[in-house]
Design a protein around this motif. Sequence first.
Motif, short mmCIF file in Angstrom:
data_model
loop_
_atom_site.label_atom_id
_atom_site.label_comp_id
_atom_site.label_asym_id
_atom_site.label_seq_id
_atom_site.Cartn_x
_atom_site.Cartn_y
_atom_site.Cartn_z
N CYS A 160 0.82 -1.22 0.00
CA CYS A 160 0.00 0.00 0.00
C CYS A 160 0.85 1.26 0.00
N LEU A 161 2.06 1.14 0.56
CA LEU A 161 2.91 2.33 0.67
C LEU A 161 3.54 2.72 -0.66
N VAL A 162 3.46 1.83 -1.65
CA VAL A 162 3.99 2.18 -2.97
C VAL A 162 3.28 3.40 -3.53
N CYS A 163 1.98 3.49 -3.27
CA CYS A 163 1.18 4.60 -3.79
C CYS A 163 1.01 5.74 -2.79
N HIS A 164 1.26 5.46 -1.50
CA HIS A 164 0.86 6.43 -0.48
C HIS A 164 1.96 6.88 0.47
N SER A 165 3.18 6.40 0.28
CA SER A 165 4.24 6.82 1.20
C SER A 165 4.72 8.23 0.89
N SER A 166 5.02 8.48 -0.39
CA SER A 166 5.51 9.82 -0.79
C SER A 166 5.14 10.08 -2.24
N VAL A 167 5.19 11.33 -2.61
CA VAL A 167 4.87 11.70 -3.99
C VAL A 167 5.89 11.09 -4.95
N ASP A 168 7.13 11.08 -4.55
CA ASP A 168 8.19 10.55 -5.42
C ASP A 168 8.02 9.06 -5.70
N ALA A 169 7.50 8.31 -4.71
CA ALA A 169 7.37 6.86 -4.88
C ALA A 169 6.08 6.48 -5.58
N ALA A 170 5.12 7.38 -5.66
CA ALA A 170 3.81 7.06 -6.22
C ALA A 170 3.86 6.98 -7.74
N PRO A 171 3.02 6.13 -8.33
CA PRO A 171 2.95 6.05 -9.80
C PRO A 171 2.54 7.39 -10.40
N GLN A 172 3.17 7.75 -11.49
CA GLN A 172 2.89 9.03 -12.12
C GLN A 172 1.45 9.09 -12.64
N THR A 173 0.93 7.93 -13.08
CA THR A 173 -0.45 7.91 -13.59
C THR A 173 -1.45 8.26 -12.48
N MET A 174 -1.16 7.82 -11.24
CA MET A 174 -2.05 8.14 -10.14
C MET A 174 -1.98 9.63 -9.81
N ILE A 175 -0.76 10.18 -9.83
CA ILE A 175 -0.61 11.61 -9.55
C ILE A 175 -1.32 12.44 -10.62
N ASP A 176 -1.23 11.98 -11.88
CA ASP A 176 -1.92 12.69 -12.96
C ASP A 176 -3.44 12.66 -12.74
N HIS A 177 -3.92 11.58 -12.16
CA HIS A 177 -5.37 11.42 -11.97
C HIS A 177 -5.88 12.20 -10.76
N TYR A 178 -5.14 12.11 -9.63
CA TYR A 178 -5.64 12.70 -8.38
C TYR A 178 -4.84 13.92 -7.91
#
Length: 297
Positions: free
Chosen positions: A165-183
Amino acid sequence: MEEGRQLEMKLLLKVNIVLVIVFLIGLAVSYGVARRLLLDNARLEIQGNARIMMESAMAVRKYTTSQIKPLLDTQMRYQFLPQSVPSYSATEYFNNLRANFPEYAYKEATLNPTNPRDRAVDWEVDVVNHFREEAAAKELIGERESATGKTLYLARPLRIVEPECLVCHSSVDAAPQTMIDHYGNANGFGWQLKDVIGAQIVSVPYDVPLKRANAALKSFVYLLVGLFLFLFVIVNILLVTLVVRPVRKLGAIADQVSLGTMDAPEFPTQGSDEIAALGRSFNRMRRSLVEALKLLQ
């Protein structure tokens, strides 16, 4: 004859007053006990419905994680698909259910959510903080007033137990770019392993079970009243037939004897009950009186 009617009225009145008092006391006690039992059963039914909803949400989350997410992993490299997120699937499932049952609700209330619709508000914040402060708490049940009336809510903590779960929610740098683009990169980060980040909350209305409980309570009261009226009539008929009329007849014969009418008919003494025994005693006394008068003459 007049004294006999007065006896009948006095005796019946006394017995009826006692019957009414006993009935009212019994009705009050029965009503209180029945109401408490029916309301307890209604609460248990509501809690059972809430737990079924919670388990349904868990089943949808598990299905999404085990069967939907693997199918979408390849597409997720190019476009973020919220359908791969267990919380999104569970929320959408219950949103579709609310189309037919708007009083029922499910929400994964989160203090710092990725999806803004999951943000905890008002009383939901208190529920989440309860689980954050009480680490051993596994479930919370409470009641609140909502726009649709009194509602029971059942909540369970959302705790980060899987490192994935922390892959997407630990930090902005570790999160998938597609998720950041979406949310965007403003929310849903900074989560830590074993942190309570929110709560699963299901809300179930009291309205339907309470209406059924009240309807059952009314039927129970009507049944008690009807049974009392039936017994009231039966007791009065038996009292008049077996007690009042024989006593009144015995009183009339005693009046005739007291006025010197020695040829008055004897009191009929069929049976072996107390009234028949009283009649036989009276007849013996009357015969003894007649013999005594004959000896005096």
